[in-house]
Structure formats: C-alpha cells, structure tokens
Write an enzyme that holds these catalytic residues in place. Structure first.
Site, PDB file in Angstrom:
ATOM      1  N   HIS A  88       0.852  -1.191   0.000  1.00 59.66           N
ATOM      2  CA  HIS A  88       0.000   0.000   0.000  1.00 59.66           C
ATOM      3  C   HIS A  88       0.890   1.245   0.000  1.00 59.66           C
ATOM      4  O   HIS A  88       1.388   1.654   1.055  1.00 59.66           O
ATOM      5  CB  HIS A  88      -0.909   0.019   1.230  1.00 59.66           C
ATOM      6  N   HIS A  91      -1.135  -6.969  -5.079  1.00 59.85           N
ATOM      7  CA  HIS A  91      -1.138  -8.227  -4.331  1.00 59.85           C
ATOM      8  C   HIS A  91      -0.499  -9.302  -5.191  1.00 59.85           C
ATOM      9  O   HIS A  91      -0.695  -9.344  -6.410  1.00 59.85           O
ATOM     10  CB  HIS A  91      -2.581  -8.623  -3.991  1.00 59.85           C
ATOM     11  N   ASN A 143       0.661 -13.689  -4.731  1.00 61.37           N
ATOM     12  CA  ASN A 143       0.706 -14.866  -3.874  1.00 61.37           C
ATOM     13  C   ASN A 143       1.119 -16.060  -4.717  1.00 61.37           C
ATOM     14  O   ASN A 143       0.624 -16.242  -5.829  1.00 61.37           O
ATOM     15  CB  ASN A 143      -0.675 -15.117  -3.244  1.00 61.37           C
ATOM     16  N   VAL A 144       2.051 -16.854  -4.204  1.00 59.67           N
ATOM     17  CA  VAL A 144       2.378 -18.151  -4.804  1.00 59.67           C
ATOM     18  C   VAL A 144       2.430 -19.164  -3.668  1.00 59.67           C
ATOM     19  O   VAL A 144       3.006 -18.895  -2.609  1.00 59.67           O
ATOM     20  CB  VAL A 144       3.712 -18.126  -5.587  1.00 59.67           C
ATOM     21  N   ARG A 145       1.826 -20.342  -3.868  1.00 60.28           N
ATOM     22  CA  ARG A 145       1.660 -21.256  -2.742  1.00 60.28           C
ATOM     23  C   ARG A 145       1.664 -22.710  -3.220  1.00 60.28           C
ATOM     24  O   ARG A 145       1.400 -23.007  -4.395  1.00 60.28           O
ATOM     25  CB  ARG A 145       0.369 -20.957  -1.985  1.00 60.28           C
ATOM     26  N   HIS A 190      -0.542  -6.372 -17.250  1.00 61.47           N
ATOM     27  CA  HIS A 190      -1.122  -7.536 -17.925  1.00 61.47           C
ATOM     28  C   HIS A 190      -0.146  -8.141 -18.931  1.00 61.47           C
ATOM     29  O   HIS A 190      -0.144  -9.364 -19.133  1.00 61.47           O
ATOM     30  CB  HIS A 190      -2.439  -7.150 -18.599  1.00 61.47           C
ATOM     31  N   HIS A 231     -21.196  -8.204  -3.550  1.00 62.18           N
ATOM     32  CA  HIS A 231     -22.170  -7.316  -2.924  1.00 62.18           C
ATOM     33  C   HIS A 231     -22.076  -5.891  -3.472  1.00 62.18           C
ATOM     34  O   HIS A 231     -23.009  -5.107  -3.321  1.00 62.18           O
ATOM     35  CB  HIS A 231     -21.987  -7.308  -1.401  1.00 62.18           C
ATOM     36  N   ARG A 281      -1.007 -17.167  12.280  1.00 62.36           N
ATOM     37  CA  ARG A 281      -0.690 -15.983  13.072  1.00 62.36           C
ATOM     38  C   ARG A 281      -1.488 -14.790  12.552  1.00 62.36           C
ATOM     39  O   ARG A 281      -1.299 -14.342  11.421  1.00 62.36           O
ATOM     40  CB  ARG A 281       0.809 -15.695  12.994  1.00 62.36           C
TER      41      ARG A 281
END
Length: 306
Positions: free
Chosen positions: A102, A112, A114-116, A151, A181, A266
């Site tokens: 941020h 953002h 993420n790799v998992r 992109h 929503h 955590r």
C-alpha cells in the site's frame, strides 16, 4: 526479475525457492523505498511457522508486507476441506509467499501477489498436491499504460506454458477478485490460478516460479512512475475511501485469509495485508466526469488490456 533454480524438485525445493523469492522481492522493494523492511519470525503451536517482512511509514510504502509461511497440521480447516473430502485424515503442509503493498501516493496502485503449494499425505497412499497463486493490481486513479504493462508481464510469464493459459488465468482472476455485494471488480485484475497439478510436479512448479519471478518486473516500473506524483487532500481522501473495498474483499471473500485464520495461523501476519488508513462513507458518489468516476467507469470493468 527474481530467478532461483535448484534440483531435484521436491517439497523442500519449493520451500527453498519461496524463501529466496521473498528475499529477492524485499530487496527490490527496499531499493525503491530507501528504508529497510523489518523481519518478524514466528512459530505456530500446531506446527510450522513463518517470516513476515514488514515496512510501515516508509518513504514510498505506507504499509507493505511480504510474508513467507510454512504450516502443517492433521485436520484441515473448513475453508480447505469443504470441497475435498478425499483429504480427510491426511497430514498436510501449506507453504507460500504472499504480499500486499500500500503506497502513500494515491496515484501509485496497491498490489497483491501470492504463490503457494499444498500437499496432503497418508501412509500407503499417493500424496495429493497442488500449486496456486497469481497477482493483481488495484489502482485508485487509473492509467491505461499501467494496466497494459501489468497484464503484458502476466501474459509473458504464462506464455511458455501454452497459448490458452493466460486467457484462462486472466478470466479466473477477474471472476475471483470480484466484490459480489458491490457488483464491481476489486481492481484491474491480473492472473489467478489454484488447484494446479496437471502436467506433473516439475511443470506446475515451473509455472509457479515463472509467476513469482515476474512480480518485480510487473509492479516496480509502475511504482517508480507514480510514487512522486503530486497529490492533495482530495486524492488522499479518495484513496482511503477506495481502500475500504480492499478490506471488504479480504474479510468476506479471500480464501487465503479464511484458511489462515481457520487453521490457527498468526493473525498479525495474516492481516498485514490490510491498509493502515481506511474510510467508509454512506452511499457516496463521485463527481460526474471526474477522475474518481472514471476509475469505476473505465477501469473497474472486465476488459482486455492487451
């Protein structure tokens, strides 16, 4: 670009890659900000732990977190087990690198990535495993060239794995990062994938690496363009208002947040993705024809950027 290679390919290799990726990304971000990220190592009583790399009130980042976690257990949380009854009774491991940044400047977008990797084992049975990840961009003031660059790098990361992969993962991202929503996307999208195990372990791991390795290339040039643009109270006020959408998505829809909280992760590290200053207003509408209105009309829509 962050590049780490090693062999043979095993879950331990994946962990080593993720740790190296975390350090590579943090080093690149520290060069932009000029301040160091703090290090907070933690242990999970049920098994495993992690390393959270955090910056707050930096020169560029109001808050940024690049977290590595490797947690283990015997009973999966509801968010993971609901649609996978074959995982019942198996020991499991989940590891990954997740980041949210941020910036102070409202013209610099939130990002953002993420790799998992997940694996569930049972004696006498083949392990069940998959990879997941992606990255997405959330601007507060839209710039078409920023969206195109982001992109394009995402497409380049996936191109070696087939012409059909990027279109599928882009659509998956558009569909996933959507506030039902509010009936609006969270940002301008990127790529997202989950439950990836087709093509074998080495193939899937290579795709994960290609995504992780390209993050710096996708985001840092945009950040450098926008971090010093002049702004005033109006832009700052709009930024904090739009950040509320980020909070809403993370707490209502994000599966990673739900998995972390339900698995006894955590809390501080899970919620480090939250923006530090946020405002909500009742039924607020931007001024017609303004840059704030154009964010919704021109950027928060599902479209082809390249």
């Amino acid at each position: 670009m962050c590049t780490v290679t090693s062999s043979p390919i095993t879950p331990h290799t994946v962990k080593n890659y993720l740790l190296s990726l975390q350090q590579c990304i943090v080093s690149a971000l520290e060069q932009v900000d000029g301040q160091a990220f703090g290090t907070d190592s933690w242990q999970r009583p049920e098994g495993g732990g992690g390393i959270s790399r955090i910056i707050e009130n930096g020169n560029v980042f109001e808050r940024g977190g690049v977290g590595f976690s490797h947690v283990t257990g015997k009973n999966l949380p509801p968010s993971a087990a609901a649609n996978r009854p074959e995982l019942a009774g198996r020991n499991w491991e989940a590891m990954g690198v997740s980041l949210v940044l941020h910036p102070h400047n409202p013209y610099a977008p939130t990002v953002h990535m993420n790799v998992r990797f997940f694996i569930a084992s049972e004696e006498g049975a083949e392990p069940i495993w998959w990879f997941g990840g992606g990255m997405d961009l959330t601007p507060y003031y839209g710039f078409a060239e920023d969206a195109r660059h982001f992109h394009q790098v995402c497409r380049d990361a996936l191109q070696p794995f087939g012409d059909d992969v990027h279109p599928r993962y882009k659509k998956w991202c558009d569909d996933y990062f959507y506030l039902k929503h509010r009936q609006e996307p969270r940002g301008v999208g990127g790529i997202f994938f989950d439950d990836l195990n087709e093509g074998g372990f080495e193939h899937c791991f290579a795709l994960l690496q290609s995504v992780g390795d390209r993050f710096v290339e996708a985001y840092v040039p945009i950040l450098k363009l926008r971090k010093d643009m002049p702004y005033g109270e109006r832009e700052r006020d709009f930024q904090t208002y739009r950040r509320g959408r980020y909070v809403e998505f993370n707490l209502v829809f994000d599966r990673g947040t739900l998995f972390g909280l339900q698995s006894g992760g955590r809390t501080e590290s899970i919620l480090m993705s939250m923006p530090p200053v946020v405002t909500w207003r009742y039924n607020w509408k931007p001024e017609a024809g303004s840059a704030e209105e154009k964010l919704t009309s021109d950027f928060l829509i599902h479209r082809e950027w390249i």
